[in-house]
Design a protein around this motif. Structure first.
Motif, PDB file in Angstrom:
ATOM      1  N   TRP A   9       0.853  -1.191   0.000  1.00 34.17           N
ATOM      2  CA  TRP A   9       0.000   0.000   0.000  1.00 34.17           C
ATOM      3  C   TRP A   9       0.886   1.236   0.000  1.00 34.17           C
ATOM      4  O   TRP A   9       1.596   1.521   0.952  1.00 34.17           O
ATOM      5  CB  TRP A   9      -0.882   0.001   1.249  1.00 34.17           C
ATOM      6  CG  TRP A   9      -1.963   1.023   1.216  1.00 34.17           C
ATOM      7  CD1 TRP A   9      -1.878   2.328   1.601  1.00 34.17           C
ATOM      8  CD2 TRP A   9      -3.302   0.832   0.761  1.00 34.17           C
ATOM      9  NE1 TRP A   9      -3.080   2.959   1.423  1.00 34.17           N
ATOM     10  CE2 TRP A   9      -3.973   2.060   0.908  1.00 34.17           C
ATOM     11  CE3 TRP A   9      -3.998  -0.256   0.257  1.00 34.17           C
ATOM     12  CZ2 TRP A   9      -5.308   2.232   0.567  1.00 34.17           C
ATOM     13  CZ3 TRP A   9      -5.326  -0.096  -0.090  1.00 34.17           C
ATOM     14  CH2 TRP A   9      -5.971   1.130   0.062  1.00 34.17           C
ATOM     15  N   TYR A  10       0.853   1.974  -1.098  1.00 36.41           N
ATOM     16  CA  TYR A  10       1.718   3.137  -1.242  1.00 36.41           C
ATOM     17  C   TYR A  10       0.989   4.405  -0.797  1.00 36.41           C
ATOM     18  O   TYR A  10      -0.165   4.634  -1.175  1.00 36.41           O
ATOM     19  CB  TYR A  10       2.178   3.262  -2.692  1.00 36.41           C
ATOM     20  CG  TYR A  10       2.858   2.015  -3.199  1.00 36.41           C
ATOM     21  CD1 TYR A  10       4.151   1.708  -2.797  1.00 36.41           C
ATOM     22  CD2 TYR A  10       2.199   1.124  -4.041  1.00 36.41           C
ATOM     23  CE1 TYR A  10       4.774   0.555  -3.239  1.00 36.41           C
ATOM     24  CE2 TYR A  10       2.813  -0.034  -4.473  1.00 36.41           C
ATOM     25  CZ  TYR A  10       4.104  -0.312  -4.083  1.00 36.41           C
ATOM     26  OH  TYR A  10       4.721  -1.462  -4.503  1.00 36.41           O
ATOM     27  N   HIS A  11       1.709   5.220  -0.035  1.00 35.52           N
ATOM     28  CA  HIS A  11       1.103   6.421   0.559  1.00 35.52           C
ATOM     29  C   HIS A  11       0.421   7.294  -0.491  1.00 35.52           C
ATOM     30  O   HIS A  11      -0.665   7.838  -0.264  1.00 35.52           O
ATOM     31  CB  HIS A  11       2.182   7.227   1.298  1.00 35.52           C
ATOM     32  CG  HIS A  11       1.681   8.484   1.921  1.00 35.52           C
ATOM     33  ND1 HIS A  11       1.050   8.499   3.151  1.00 35.52           N
ATOM     34  CD2 HIS A  11       1.681   9.772   1.484  1.00 35.52           C
ATOM     35  CE1 HIS A  11       0.704   9.738   3.452  1.00 35.52           C
ATOM     36  NE2 HIS A  11       1.079  10.531   2.462  1.00 35.52           N
ATOM     37  N   ASN A  12       1.053   7.442  -1.656  1.00 39.93           N
ATOM     38  CA  ASN A  12       0.532   8.378  -2.651  1.00 39.93           C
ATOM     39  C   ASN A  12      -0.653   7.844  -3.439  1.00 39.93           C
ATOM     40  O   ASN A  12      -1.100   8.503  -4.389  1.00 39.93           O
ATOM     41  CB  ASN A  12       1.652   8.800  -3.614  1.00 39.93           C
ATOM     42  CG  ASN A  12       2.366  10.036  -3.120  1.00 39.93           C
ATOM     43  OD1 ASN A  12       2.297  10.375  -1.942  1.00 39.93           O
ATOM     44  ND2 ASN A  12       3.053  10.729  -4.006  1.00 39.93           N
ATOM     45  N   ILE A  13      -1.201   6.695  -3.060  1.00 39.43           N
ATOM     46  CA  ILE A  13      -2.461   6.257  -3.658  1.00 39.43           C
ATOM     47  C   ILE A  13      -3.538   7.306  -3.421  1.00 39.43           C
ATOM     48  O   ILE A  13      -4.478   7.458  -4.217  1.00 39.43           O
ATOM     49  CB  ILE A  13      -2.891   4.882  -3.074  1.00 39.43           C
ATOM     50  CG1 ILE A  13      -4.122   4.322  -3.796  1.00 39.43           C
ATOM     51  CG2 ILE A  13      -3.188   4.987  -1.590  1.00 39.43           C
ATOM     52  CD1 ILE A  13      -3.869   3.879  -5.196  1.00 39.43           C
TER      53      ILE A  13
END
Length: 830
Positions: free
Chosen positions: A407-411
């Motif tokens: 899960w990438y923060h910038n999603i």
């Protein structure tokens, strides 16, 4: 097959390369040399009887030890494994993950798998231990003569050898030093791929700066954390250091002695899958076994389950959230996991899947996100705007063992852009640069549910969106209880069809009819099943019973079927895109007012405007696929109708008319001067040229033209011919010629793109074969005669327009140049 793949003593054989590999049989030793079978106690001392030390001389009183699957010991700066005889020849799954990453290393981050899962086994050969790589790609019955050939033609590579340093006289453990396995440059355990090594100019692994951080042993797995440091000429970050250091976690997970009974894969439902060549099949060829990947759910109370009651499984599917996850998102992310419970209820299970926060160090000091016992959502802080949902499975049966969602923060930024551009016209909640926590939380919930679906074995179902009509997506009552498509596994983002005034208030995807159906099909438990084929009849009946209901249809995205397209919603791309464009115009007209904020620059305005143009491209792409399109509906002999059906002439013609009207005219609302004066220095015309040329090249692709030619030979009724399509395209792109109008700059650029594409079709043979290659031979097809004919007609029309007069200077220069280009193309191909 009782409790697995081997009811008749079936044994897996070995493949030298690949990610999936061999299995031993319960009744037979794996394929090895005669000297590598498990030794007896009397064979341990070696030829001279004095090669091994006493156990206490190796594992001294200073050792820091951990018992579990097998013993791990740290003595000073050395690490030892103590592997019991009972684990020799047992298959173990090796999962290599990057635990500590660096910026720009790859599309990923901490928690990603560094390579595909591997299978290894420990094996004794005299006074050494071998670590061998195992493959499950080929199978045969051990009592079948062909098994000998399968065994001889597939051999397990030796990855590393260890000297046995001691045995434990009061047990069956063999002790050997394992330090160098984790501090040497061994490809199977490396944190870098061959591409990364080339790209970052990696010269070598520096053993002096590579070390083991810790080892831990648990009942079913051993976890090793180590640091690998490479000398690199062009590292991805901190280039002055000339160094790449990675923290890598190796999970070694014991596979069950007997694989669970697999479930056969079916193209009409579709799961991720594993494949094997079966050389003992009754077919007159090496048959392919193909099994879906899924968790093994078994009801606690089988009798109640068979009575139709909802029953909990013997083992829940549990996903933990990374402790690094921001607290305000935790409830939404857990809800995204729990949303799948309704689907498992259709399969007869309650509380089958659940999301939890990771335990604190006080609650469980040994919990680690890299531990192969746990499925974890890893929260990654890097600029990537995405999320991933891979899983780890038993390569013998497809049984999913654990999953890690990346899960990438910038999603959040990606979701902001999608939600704004797709819904803001009809949705006041989206008219902000910064969404409220409630709105963002609901979007994160949707993404979590989508990624969990992948971890359960479900691939993208890009065809699901045609299950809902355009009219339903504009209906406030329907949208209040449904998402944007029958499957959350589609790329049906947010509802861009609903118009201002429709009254729609719910714009999100959700678990839908197809999701519930596919989990029922893949996870329902059947009693007295010994092998996968035992389930085929009832599973096929379930599929056939759905008939042609698009709510339960799996559409494979192949670029040819207009029903199976990424980012599309609704059952008619022309209508849906028309409505989407109307919304884009509303958003563009109000964009500055909706994003302006005192003291802020125009970066958000620029980003959202760029996303509007990107959305425009998507709509054009959705419509283009109808031209030369072919519907693909996977079927079996007991289902009526065709598998492949040419898109109707009416729909193909509607699609081209749409493109002539919206893609190939001069941009109007999109060419917003007020916005461009704030975000674009001098390339506005080029931006639109590039967008229009991209659509034109797609329409004039050699494969599309060749399909139109092919479709004429196979359609039962009237079909859209290649000449009709090319004539209407030329008439749209060059409409000023017969209308005696001058040509503006955007249209001049588009017309030059047309000529360039025509030259490409006349002179270039697209690559054949391979994943991206064309199946068509352009030089021997009708493609070039058709293009030549169009250019000849176009040259005549240009001459007529020039002779008609009333031509401004820019138009005249342009047409004279176009005529010259056409003559060069035609003369050069005579």
């Amino acid at each position: 097959m009782t409790n697995g793949l081997f009811n008749k003593g079936r044994c897996f054989a070995f493949l030298l390369c690949g990610f999936l590999v061999i299995s031993g049989c319960k009744s037979t030793q794996p394929v090895t040399s005669s000297s590598s079978n498990s030794p007896t106690r009397s064979a341990r001392s070696g030829p001279s009887g004095g090669d091994m030390k006493k156990y206490s001389d190796v594992i001294t009183s200073k050792a820091v030890s951990d018992e579990g699957l097998f013993g791990v010991h740290k003595v000073n700066d050395k690490y030892y494994f103590e592997v019991p005889d009972s684990l020799l020849e047992r298959e173990m799954l090796l999962v290599t993950r990057v635990a500590g990453s660096t910026q720009n290393l790859s599309f990923g981050g901490a928690g990603q798998k560094a390579r595909g899962q591997q299978v290894v086994r420990w094996q004794r050969k005299e006074n050494t231990i071998l670590l061998r790589h195992v493959s499950f790609s080929s199978v045969a019955d051990e009592d079948d003569p062909v098994y000998k050939s399968v065994r001889n033609n597939n051999f397990e590579p030796v990855i590393y050898t260890f000297n046995i340093e001691a045995d434990k006289t009061d047990s069956t453990g063999l002790v050997f030093e394992a330090t160098k396995l984790y501090t040497s440059d061994i490809p199977l355990l490396s944190g870098l791929s061959s591409f990364q090594r080339r790209n970052f100019q990696v010269r070598r692994l520096d053993g002096n700066r590579s070390f083991v951080e810790r080892m831990a042993s648990y009942p079913k797995n051993v976890e090793v954390r180590h640091v690998l440091t490479y000398d690199a000429g062009s590292p991805p970050d901190d280039g002055a250091t000339g160094t790449i250091s990675l923290e890598v976690n190796q999970s070694m997970l014991l596979l069950p002695k007997e694989p669970v009974t697999p479930r056969n894969w079916d193209a009409r439902v579709h799961y991720f899958s594993i494949g094997q060549y079966d050389y003992s099949s009754e077919e007159h060829k090496a048959a392919r076994n193909r099994f879906i990947t899924r968790y093994n759910l078994v009801p606690k109370d089988k009798e109640a389950y068979l009575r139709g009651e909802l029953v909990e499984p013997t083992e829940q599917i549990v996903y933990y959230l990374d402790p690094a996850t921001p607290k305000k998102w935790v409830p939404y992310l857990i809800q995204g996991i729990d949303d799948w419970q309704v689907a498992f209820e259709a399969a007869g299970f309650k509380n089958a899947i659940i999301g939890k926060e990771a335990p604190t160090p006080e609650e469980d000091p040994e919990f680690s996100p890299e531990d192969a016992r746990y499925s974890v959502m890893r929260y990654i802080t890097n600029p990537i705007q995405n999320a991933q949902g891979p899983h780890v499975h038993d390569p013998r049966s497809g049984q999913i063992l654990e999953s890690d969602i990346l899960w990438y923060h910038n999603i959040q930024n990606l979701l902001r852009n999608w939600f704004f551009v797709q819904t803001a016209a009809a949705n006041p909640d989206a008219r902000n640069v910064k969404m409220s926590d409630e709105i963002m939380g609901e979007m994160l919930r949707f993404v979590m549910a989508h990624e969990v679906g992948h971890t359960l074995g479900l691939p993208h179902n890009m065809g699901s969106s045609v299950g809902y009509t355009v009219d339903q997506l504009r209906d406030p009552e329907f949208t209040s209880t449904h998402g944007t498509a029958p499957s959350i596994m589609d790329y049906a983002r947010f509802n861009y069809v609903a118009q201002p005034g429709d009254g729609v208030t719910h714009f999100y995807p959700k678990i839908g009819e197809y999701d519930i159906w596919s989990i029922k099909w893949g996870y329902t438990w059947f009693p007295d099943v010994e092998e996968a084929d035992d389930e085929n009849e009832i599973l096929n009946e379930w599929i056939v019973a759905n008939g042609d209901d698009l709510l339960y249809w799996f559409g494979f995205q192949n670029g040819i079927d207009p029903r199976s397209q990424t980012e599309a919603i609704g059952d008619d791309a022309m209508r849906a895109s028309e409505l989407g464009l109307a919304n884009l115009q509303v958003i563009t007209d109000n964009l500055i007012d909706w994003v302006e904020a005192p003291g802020e620059d125009f970066s958000d305005l620029s980003e959202l405007y760029s996303n509007i143009l990107g959305q425009w491209r998507r709509y054009m792409g959705h419509v283009t696929t109808y031209v030369g399109g072919v519907y693909q509906t996977n079927k079996t002999y007991d289902q009526g109708g065709e598998v492949y059906e040419v898109v109707s002439k009416a729909d193909q013609r509607r699609a081209l008319a749409f493109l002539n009207r919206h893609a190939f005219t001069a941009p109007s609302w999109a060419f917003n001067k007020e916005i461009l004066d704030r975000v674009n220095q001098s390339t506005a015309v080029e931006t639109f040229r590039s967008a229009q040329a991209g659509v034109l090249n797609n329409v004039m692709s050699p494969d599309r033209i060749a399909r139109l030619i092919d479709n004429e030979t196979r359609a039962d009724g009237e079909t859209y011919t290649v000449f009709e399509m090319m004539d209407e395209l030329r008439g749209g792109v060059w409409s000023e010629l017969r209308a005696n109008r001058n040509i503006n700059v955007h249209r001049r650029h588009l017309q030059r793109a047309y000529l360039e594409r025509a030259e490409y079709l006349m002179t270039t043979e697209p690559p054949r074969g391979g994943f991206f290659g064309s199946p068509y031979d352009v030089s021997q097809s009708d493609v070039r005669p058709v293009v030549r004919n169009e250019l000849t007609i176009l040259r005549r029309d240009i001459n007529n327009r020039l002779n008609a007069g009333n031509v401004d200077r820019a138009t005249r220069v342009h047409l004279e140049d176009a005529r010259s280009i056409i003559e060069d193309i035609l003369d050069g191909n005579d």
